[in-house]
Each structure stands twice: as C-alpha cells, then as structure tokens.
Design an enzyme around this catalytic site. Structure first.
Site, short mmCIF file in Angstrom:
data_model
loop_
_atom_site.label_atom_id
_atom_site.label_comp_id
_atom_site.label_asym_id
_atom_site.label_seq_id
_atom_site.Cartn_x
_atom_site.Cartn_y
_atom_site.Cartn_z
N GLN A 165 1.61 -42.97 5.81
CA GLN A 165 1.39 -41.62 5.26
C GLN A 165 1.92 -41.52 3.85
O GLN A 165 3.11 -41.74 3.60
CB GLN A 165 2.07 -40.58 6.15
CG GLN A 165 1.23 -40.28 7.36
CD GLN A 165 2.00 -39.57 8.45
OE1 GLN A 165 3.10 -39.09 8.23
NE2 GLN A 165 1.39 -39.50 9.62
N GLU A 214 14.41 -47.17 11.89
CA GLU A 214 14.42 -47.13 13.37
C GLU A 214 15.58 -47.99 13.87
O GLU A 214 16.09 -48.84 13.15
CB GLU A 214 13.11 -47.70 13.91
CG GLU A 214 11.85 -47.03 13.38
CD GLU A 214 11.76 -45.58 13.77
OE1 GLU A 214 12.04 -45.25 14.94
OE2 GLU A 214 11.43 -44.75 12.91
N ARG A 220 19.85 -41.37 28.10
CA ARG A 220 20.06 -39.96 27.77
C ARG A 220 19.43 -39.02 28.80
O ARG A 220 19.90 -37.92 29.01
CB ARG A 220 19.56 -39.64 26.36
CG ARG A 220 18.11 -39.94 26.12
CD ARG A 220 17.74 -39.64 24.67
NE ARG A 220 16.33 -39.95 24.43
CZ ARG A 220 15.62 -39.42 23.45
NH1 ARG A 220 16.15 -38.56 22.64
NH2 ARG A 220 14.38 -39.77 23.29
N LYS A 241 18.40 -35.81 14.64
CA LYS A 241 18.76 -34.99 15.81
C LYS A 241 20.12 -34.32 15.57
O LYS A 241 20.34 -33.18 15.95
CB LYS A 241 18.81 -35.85 17.07
CG LYS A 241 17.47 -36.46 17.41
CD LYS A 241 17.60 -37.47 18.53
CE LYS A 241 16.27 -38.09 18.90
NZ LYS A 241 15.74 -38.95 17.80
#
Ligand code: NAG
Ligand code: NAG
Ligand code: NAG
Length: 318
Positions: free
Chosen positions: A35, A97, A162, A215
């Site tokens: 992108q 990542e 999680r 997050k």
C-alpha cells in the site's frame, strides 16, 4: 528506573555529520503491505539533510540503500531484489511483525547490512510508540469513565495464549468485546469508545522481547485508559513505560487475582488515578507514520559508520 523516552534516539534534533556529495537515495523495494503511503521530507522530523526516497525500481542501480519490508518478500525468494548491487549499496531489512509472524527468515541470510525493527537492538529502531517529555507539566484530565474493561481483537484464534487467558478472566469480570466478531469499533470512533473504559486489555498476539504494539500505544494509552498488558515481561515494558502506567498480568498469580484487583481499583478512585500520574510529564506518541520509519533510515545512513551486519537473521530475531 530506565525508561526509554523520545530523545536523541527518536525525535531529538541530532545533527548529522556533514556529508560530501549529493543527497542519498533510498529505494523502497515495496510499499509496506503493497500500500502506497505518504512520504515526507526527513528534515520535517530530524535536523538532517533530506534523502531522496522513492519506490520507483528504476533507481535500483543508483540507490545508496534499499529498504526491504519482510512481509512483502518472505513468501518467495524471487521477490527479493535480484540484480547485482554496487559495493556501497546497503540493504535494510525492515519488519514490524513479531518472529512468530515472520516466516522464511532463512531467505534473508547473507543479504542485509542493517536491521530495522521494533527491537531496541536494531540498527534502526522503529518502535510502535514511545513517550515524549512535555516541556512543562500538565494537569491531565482523565476521560469520563462509565464502563470497566474492553478488548478489541481482529484475529480470533482460540488456541492462542491470550484467548485462554481471556476465557479464564471473563469468568470473574465483565469484558466488552470489540472487533470483527463482536461490537464494531470504527476507526474514527475508536478513541471516544475506548476512552469510556477504565481498563483496556492490551494483549499481544505473541510474546517476544520488545514486541509492544499499537494495542498498547494507540488503543490503550492513546484513548486514556489504563492498559492491562499481556506480552513480554514487566521488566521489558518498564524499558518503555513508567511502572505505574500499566497493569501486567504477571503481577497476579491467576486471572481471578487480576479480576479482583481491577474491581478494587474500580471502587477506589484515588488508587485508580495513580495510573495517570506519569502523564504530568510524559505523553504517548501519536500514531507513527511510515514516513517517520523511512526517515529514521535516512538519518541512520547519514550518521552510521558501522553497523551489525547480521549474517543470519534467524539467530537474532526470535
Ligand atoms: C521511474 O524513474 C525513471 C527514472 O527517473 C523515470 O523515467 C520513470 O518515469 C519513473 N516511473 C514512474 C512510474 O514514476
Ligand atoms: C552488505 O552485506 C552484504 C552481504 O553480507 C555484503 O556482501 C556487502 O559487502 C555489504 N555491503 C556494505 C556496503 O557493507
Ligand atoms: C494543576 O492543578 C492544580 C490544582 O488545581 C494547580 O494548583 C496547578 O497549578 C495546576 N498545574 C498546572 C501545570 O496546570
């Protein structure tokens, strides 16, 4: 306490050694995730000379450096640059990542000169967020709270640690769920929705040193909630944040213990407010634009005489 805040390492106005010759050209081998993103002049971020940053591959032979974004090339060796490189051209391995989501690191062996990632020991350190020191103290006003705990999750994988933790935790405390399978959380309303909660579960998708993502920075701190973190160790978080700015799941022997603690804080405004004291002097960074990452590379190329040249990433990136 050793907290890492924005200083000479990030946005500080470091002056680069004067350079002889023309500006450096940096080729983005791909746009991240395919992108196109907005580019900015690097002199807007740092006190350095601008670089010519382009994604036009006709510049390959002339480029002083090539930034290769792991996720865009890792499925196929042929998608890496193939042509011969000039002896001075530097290749930069770029990845935000975690190792758990970075396949085929072996493809990258013996190719790269610099690493660029969220790891503090990268040649070019590109964290998801950081704290900035305010020029004068502020009275931070905590957003009005009417709700208790929220979690937003896009990739639902029940086998993941999680989710197991969440399944246990929700037996003892009510958790409002947002995301693709739950209540919608439109991007432009995220802050106003999440700010109503006292706590936000900033649970990382995998546990790795320094892997602390948006997050925490955007969802939790950006919206003025107290993060409950699941990720690397507390000690690791404390390299980035004051100890009293977050709650770590490892502070409690069980999810039940954590739930009890959150309920106690809910009833005790004075103790709850202590989680905001650090905001008198510090504020979390805004969402990091890709352009800033590229400009960090520009700066590093102007300043760095030597770098690690990691021959095999697999050993380092885990
Ligand atoms: C890419 O760069 C070359 C050489 O400067 C130029 O001729 C060409 O028009 C550029 N292509 C695009 C799509 O901008
Ligand atoms: C970059 O790394 C490659 C592979 O290790 C090496 O062949 C090349 O000489 C290095 N280039 C520079 C400018 O250090
Ligand atoms: C913060 O609020 C206190 C009490 O209302 C006040 O005395 C103090 O001057 C304020 N500080 C700033 C930086 O606004």
């Amino acid at each position: 306490m050793l907290i890492w805040v924005a200083n000479s390492l990030t946005l500080g106005r470091l002056t680069a050694a004067p350079q002889i010759g023309s500006e450096l050209t940096i080729l983005l081998w791909t746009w991240p995730f395919g992108q196109r993103t907005a580019l900015r002049k690097c002199s807007e971020f740092f006190d350095i000379r601008d670089c010519h940053i382009t994604a036009n591959r006709s510049w390959y032979h002339k480029a002083d450096a090539v930034i290769v974004h792991h996720r865009d090339v890792c499925n196929n060796r042929e998608s890496l640059p193939q042509g011969p490189r000039t002896p001075s051209q530097r290749w930069i391995w770029f990845n935000l990542e975690s190792p758990s989501h970075s396949p085929n690191l072996g493809f990258m062996d013996h190719l790269f000169n610099l690493t660029m990632s969220y790891r503090r020991d990268s040649d070019i350190f590109t964290p998801y967020g950081w704290l900035e020191v305010l020029s004068q103290p502020q009275n931070f006003s905590i957003p009005a709270k009417s709700k208790l705990v929220a979690w937003a999750v896009s990739n639902w994988n029940p086998a993941c640690y999680r989710f197991k933790y969440y399944e246990e935790l929700k037996k003892y405390i009510h958790i409002d769920m947002y995301g693709s399978r739950h209540m919608p959380l439109p991007w432009d309303r995220q802050d106003s929705i999440l700010s109503q909660y006292k706590f936000y579960l900033a649970f990382e998708n995998s546990l790795h040193e320094d892997y602390i993502t948006e997050k925490l920075w955007n969802n939790a701190l950006g919206s003025g909630t107290v993060p409950v973190v699941l990720g690397p160790s507390r000690e690791n978080y404390e390299r980035f944040l004051p100890p009293d700015s977050f709650i770590h799941i490892n502070d409690f022997p069980t999810p039940q213990g954590l739930a009890q603690y959150l309920q106690e804080l809910d009833k005790d405004p004075v103790r709850y407010q202590r989680y905001f004291q650090w905001r008198t002097w510090l504020k979390p960074s805004e969402e990091t634009p890709w352009a800033l990452h590229f400009c960090k590379a520009c700066r590093a190329l102007q300043m760095t005489e030597s770098y690690q040249s990691i021959p095999t990433l697999v050993k380092w990136f885990q």
